[in-house]
Enzyme design. Structure first.
Site, PDB file in Angstrom:
ATOM      1  N   LYS A  48       0.841  -1.201   0.000  1.00 57.78           N
ATOM      2  CA  LYS A  48       0.000   0.000   0.000  1.00 57.78           C
ATOM      3  C   LYS A  48       0.876   1.251   0.000  1.00 57.78           C
ATOM      4  O   LYS A  48       0.676   2.173  -0.773  1.00 57.78           O
ATOM      5  CB  LYS A  48      -0.914  -0.029   1.234  1.00 57.78           C
ATOM      6  CG  LYS A  48      -1.827   1.160   1.345  1.00 57.78           C
ATOM      7  CD  LYS A  48      -2.714   1.046   2.565  1.00 57.78           C
ATOM      8  CE  LYS A  48      -3.446   2.355   2.798  1.00 57.78           C
ATOM      9  NZ  LYS A  48      -4.234   2.364   4.024  1.00 57.78           N
TER      10      LYS A  48
ATOM     11  N   GLU B 192      10.768  -4.710   4.092  1.00 51.91           N
ATOM     12  CA  GLU B 192      10.840  -6.116   3.692  1.00 51.91           C
ATOM     13  C   GLU B 192      10.469  -6.280   2.218  1.00 51.91           C
ATOM     14  O   GLU B 192      11.141  -6.987   1.460  1.00 51.91           O
ATOM     15  CB  GLU B 192       9.864  -6.952   4.537  1.00 51.91           C
ATOM     16  CG  GLU B 192      10.216  -7.070   6.011  1.00 51.91           C
ATOM     17  CD  GLU B 192       9.644  -5.943   6.860  1.00 51.91           C
ATOM     18  OE1 GLU B 192       9.352  -4.852   6.305  1.00 51.91           O
ATOM     19  OE2 GLU B 192       9.505  -6.147   8.079  1.00 51.91           O
TER      20      GLU B 192
ATOM     21  N   GLY C 263      -4.561  -1.849   5.199  1.00 49.00           N
ATOM     22  CA  GLY C 263      -3.857  -3.012   4.640  1.00 49.00           C
ATOM     23  C   GLY C 263      -4.496  -4.331   5.068  1.00 49.00           C
ATOM     24  O   GLY C 263      -4.711  -5.235   4.258  1.00 49.00           O
ATOM     25  N   ARG C 264      -4.835  -4.446   6.343  1.00 50.34           N
ATOM     26  CA  ARG C 264      -5.370  -5.724   6.853  1.00 50.34           C
ATOM     27  C   ARG C 264      -6.815  -5.967   6.428  1.00 50.34           C
ATOM     28  O   ARG C 264      -7.386  -7.005   6.725  1.00 50.34           O
ATOM     29  CB  ARG C 264      -5.213  -5.780   8.379  1.00 50.34           C
ATOM     30  CG  ARG C 264      -5.797  -4.591   9.118  1.00 50.34           C
ATOM     31  CD  ARG C 264      -5.323  -4.551  10.577  1.00 50.34           C
ATOM     32  NE  ARG C 264      -5.781  -3.360  11.288  1.00 50.34           N
ATOM     33  CZ  ARG C 264      -5.154  -2.186  11.293  1.00 50.34           C
ATOM     34  NH1 ARG C 264      -4.045  -2.025  10.596  1.00 50.34           N
ATOM     35  NH2 ARG C 264      -5.623  -1.173  11.985  1.00 50.34           N
TER      36      ARG C 264
ATOM     37  N   GLU D 101      -3.711  -5.789  15.374  1.00 54.15           N
ATOM     38  CA  GLU D 101      -3.250  -4.493  14.849  1.00 54.15           C
ATOM     39  C   GLU D 101      -4.407  -3.480  14.935  1.00 54.15           C
ATOM     40  O   GLU D 101      -4.193  -2.289  15.085  1.00 54.15           O
ATOM     41  CB  GLU D 101      -2.754  -4.637  13.404  1.00 54.15           C
ATOM     42  CG  GLU D 101      -1.804  -3.515  12.998  1.00 54.15           C
ATOM     43  CD  GLU D 101      -1.140  -3.718  11.642  1.00 54.15           C
ATOM     44  OE1 GLU D 101      -1.833  -3.693  10.624  1.00 54.15           O
ATOM     45  OE2 GLU D 101       0.096  -3.894  11.609  1.00 54.15           O
TER      46      GLU D 101
ATOM     47  N   HIS E 294      -2.948 -32.077  19.807  1.00 56.20           N
ATOM     48  CA  HIS E 294      -1.759 -32.828  20.211  1.00 56.20           C
ATOM     49  C   HIS E 294      -0.646 -31.891  20.642  1.00 56.20           C
ATOM     50  O   HIS E 294       0.518 -32.291  20.698  1.00 56.20           O
ATOM     51  CB  HIS E 294      -1.327 -33.748  19.065  1.00 56.20           C
ATOM     52  CG  HIS E 294      -2.421 -34.704  18.692  1.00 56.20           C
ATOM     53  ND1 HIS E 294      -2.630 -35.894  19.361  1.00 56.20           N
ATOM     54  CD2 HIS E 294      -3.424 -34.594  17.780  1.00 56.20           C
ATOM     55  CE1 HIS E 294      -3.704 -36.494  18.848  1.00 56.20           C
ATOM     56  NE2 HIS E 294      -4.209 -35.724  17.890  1.00 56.20           N
TER      57      HIS E 294
ATOM     58  N   LYS F 285      10.092   0.535  13.465  1.00 58.36           N
ATOM     59  CA  LYS F 285      10.666   0.674  12.113  1.00 58.36           C
ATOM     60  C   LYS F 285      11.783   1.726  12.133  1.00 58.36           C
ATOM     61  O   LYS F 285      12.835   1.540  11.536  1.00 58.36           O
ATOM     62  CB  LYS F 285       9.590   1.091  11.114  1.00 58.36           C
ATOM     63  CG  LYS F 285       8.545   0.025  10.845  1.00 58.36           C
ATOM     64  CD  LYS F 285       7.549   0.496   9.799  1.00 58.36           C
ATOM     65  CE  LYS F 285       6.357  -0.434   9.690  1.00 58.36           C
ATOM     66  NZ  LYS F 285       5.314   0.010   8.804  1.00 58.36           N
TER      67      LYS F 285
HETATM   68  O1  F6P Z   1       3.919  -2.326   9.663  1.00 58.42           O
HETATM   69  C1  F6P Z   1       2.572  -2.614   9.650  1.00 58.42           C
HETATM   70  C2  F6P Z   1       1.983  -2.414   8.284  1.00 58.42           C
HETATM   71  O2  F6P Z   1       1.891  -1.072   8.005  1.00 58.42           O
HETATM   72  C3  F6P Z   1       0.626  -3.089   8.167  1.00 58.42           C
HETATM   73  O3  F6P Z   1      -0.401  -2.323   8.657  1.00 58.42           O
HETATM   74  C4  F6P Z   1       0.552  -3.354   6.703  1.00 58.42           C
HETATM   75  O4  F6P Z   1      -0.418  -4.312   6.363  1.00 58.42           O
HETATM   76  C5  F6P Z   1       1.966  -3.821   6.425  1.00 58.42           C
HETATM   77  O5  F6P Z   1       2.765  -3.019   7.275  1.00 58.42           O
HETATM   78  C6  F6P Z   1       2.417  -3.693   5.000  1.00 58.42           C
HETATM   79  O6  F6P Z   1       2.298  -2.384   4.552  1.00 58.42           O
HETATM   80  P1  F6P Z   1       2.368  -2.032   3.024  1.00 58.42           P
HETATM   81  O7  F6P Z   1       1.223  -2.678   2.331  1.00 58.42           O
HETATM   82  O8  F6P Z   1       2.303  -0.540   2.975  1.00 58.42           O
HETATM   83  O9  F6P Z   1       3.670  -2.552   2.500  1.00 58.42           O
END
Ligand code: F6P
Length: 545
Positions: free
Chosen positions: A204, A210, A265-266, A351, A382, A510
């Site tokens: 987003k 990452e 995002g979620r 979150e 289990h 971050k």
């Molecule tokens: O660090 C949390 C977050 O901002 C989430 O809310 C989000 O889903 C995820 O990182 C990934 O964010 P993006 O879609 O901006 O890469």
């Protein structure tokens, strides 16, 4: 939006505290005995899902008081406000319109809906062309594999949906890479051919460390295999709100599908973030997934609070969290293809509702979002079910059970169903010390030994659970299930008086991560961190030789 009374200031709260004192010591089995209609009446049906909430420490009086709490907290107005696009996300001054992403008409939100429809058309086009084998890579090979690079909401939703709908998969294989640990990308690429691989960079913000790190590595992999910079257009798509960053990264504008700041995002699997799912299962199935969620949205909007499935699940969450002292909630899907559901729900609920101040910034003096955890049944039986049955923690559980299996293997599935029902029943009925002693004697143990072991076999029972069933796990029922939990999360946020749609708590980590990376890369001089971090950075440096 008008500021709201905190949960503890609501009149129904005081009433419920009194009821909780009684019901904490009540027996669920006795509640069934006292109320013969309970098994049939503590149930609800919506959008292809059936909820059985009869095995709870709850009677009709307490249920009515909980519904009164929801009413007093203004849920009756907040639900349409959410669905109609009010600025419900008050710290970011915007609506939370995930429901529009699965809507079949836009109503008052015609402008936004037009954009949604246009994005759907582009998703459909990619999904259909890929499934017809019409997209080729730089050497003319047909694209057979899609790798979604994203994390959090840009990974968990699409990954869950793709895995859960495996019986509907077409010819294109979808893979997911999220972790900045290089092993994640490396392991995935090992089995793939750059000539027939398409990457979807799903972010987003297009700023997530990452995702950008993995996307750069994927780009290098492609170039090292012989693709030219110009060829990359055939191998990279982006899903983002940040068109500028995506194009700076080298993804052509025409290869970017939109996201909107009014979707968290979620909550975004219904948007182009779900492109990999649409590719995996085909457009028609993806539309069914949207339609299932839309059916749940309709129920959420129309059903009265007392017969509203997301509202009831949320009231149970608040009942256990704020009145009966449970700080956690366990989700147990009895369907192997839903094994990622707890991961998805962790982000969705924790979150969203892991907050300590109200919408207005006031510190709260009551619990908000509980820890959510779980795994697919029967595996958990289990490992951690021991704690559910005999531990000291109260762990309200949701069992999720498709009633039929796509495999067609009825014998094993019958066992799965039996296990699910058995676990829910066992949590409730437990076993008395006397019954344990009798069982040991029946096994032939001497009296003294039976007496000694009985307390270890005794189980307190009276442990609450819901059972959510569906005829089968289909795109539509999966859509309804995810929308159910989205709306439950929203309702709980409203009852706690918090904003479930921001996530400021992830920011500082971050920033500090970037500072430490600077130090580990030697790009910046000695900083002054705490002694423990300074020491651990030194340990890392030494390990590099
Ligand atoms: O660090 C949390 C977050 O901002 C989430 O809310 C989000 O889903 C995820 O990182 C990934 O964010 P993006 O879609 O901006 O890469």
């Amino acid at each position: 939006m008008a500021s709201r009374t905190p949960l503890t200031g609501l009149a129904a709260h005081a009433e419920l505290q009194g009821m909780a004192r009684t019901l904490r010591g009540a027996s669920i089995e006795q509640l069934f005995a006292d109320d013969p209609g309970r098994a049939g009446e503590f149930t609800l049906e919506a959008a292809g899902l059936q909820l059985d909430y009869s095995k709870h420490l709850l009677d009709r009086e307490a249920q009515a008081a909980l519904v009164a709490l929801a009413d007093e907290a203004g849920l009756g107005e907040r639900i349409p406000a959410l669905l109609d696009g009010a600025d419900i996300n008050n710290t970011e001054n915007r609506p939370a319109l995930h429901s529009l992403l699965r809507a079949s008409s836009g109503g008052e939100l015609a402008d936004k809906f037009e954009e949604v429809v246009a994005a759907r058309a582009r998703m459909r086009d990619y999904a259909e062309r890929l499934n017809r084998g019409e997209l080729q890579g730089y050497s003319g090979e047909t694209i057979t594999d899609v790798v979604n690079i994203g994390i959090g909401g840009s990974d968990l939703g699409p990954r869950l949906v793709t895995e859960a709908l495996r019986p509907y998969h077409g010819s294109v294989n979808c893979h997911y890479v999220a972790n900045v640990d290089p092993a994640d990308l490396q392991d995935t690429l090992q089995a793939l051919d750059p000539r027939s691989t398409l990457f979807i960079v799903c972010s987003k913000s297009f700023r997530t460390e990452e995702t950008l790190t993995n996307s750069l590595a994927a780009r290098d992999w492609m170039l090292e295999a012989g693709a030219t910079e110009a060829d990359l257009a055939l191998h990279f798509l982006a899903i983002t709100t940040n068109l500028e960053a995506a194009t700076d990264f080298g993804i052509a504008t025409e290869n970017c599908l939109p996201m909107w700041d009014w979707v968290g995002g979620r909550y975004s699997v219904w948007s182009a973030v779900g492109l990999s799912c649409a590719i995996a299962v085909g457009w028609e199935r993806f539309e069914q997934f949207l339609a299932g969620a839309e059916a749940m949205d309709r129920h959420f909007r129309e059903a009265p609070l007392g017969a509203n499935m997301p509202v009831l699940l949320s009231l149970l969450e608040v009942w256990y969290g704020n009145f009966l002292g449970a700080g956690n909630h366990v989700v147990l899907p009895y369907d192997n293809s839903l094994q990622r559901l707890p991961d998805f729900l962790q982000q969705l609920t924790m979150e969203s509702n892991g907050k300590r101040v109200s919408e207005d910034g006031q510190a709260l003096d009551y619990s908000t979002g509980p820890v959510l955890w779980g795994s697919a049944g029967t595996m958990g039986q289990h490992s951690f079910h021991q704690l559910l049955h005999q531990g000291t923690l109260l762990c309200p559980a949701d069992f999720i059970l498709p009633l039929t299996s796509h495999t067609g293997i009825t014998g094993s599935h019958r066992r799965l169903v039996a296990n699910c029902l058995a676990q829910s029943r066992t949590l409730m009925v437990g076993r008395s010390r006397e019954a344990a002693r009798e069982a040991l004697l029946a096994r032939g143990l001497p009296e003294g030994e039976a007496e000694r072991l009985a307390p270890h076999l005794a189980m307190p029972g009276n442990r609450p659970s819901s059972v959510i069933t569906m005829q089968a796990l289909t795109p539509a029922t999966l859509g309804a299930l995810l929308a159910l939990y989205e709306h439950r999360t929203f309702c709980s946020g409203q009852l706690w008086g918090i904003n479930p749609f921001d996530q400021w708590g992830v920011e500082l980590g971050k920033e500090i991560g970037a500072e430490i990376l600077g130090r580990l890369s030697g790009d910046v001089g000695e900083g002054k961190m705490d002694p423990a971090t300074e020491r651990l950075m030194g340990v890392w440096e030494q390990a590099q030789g």
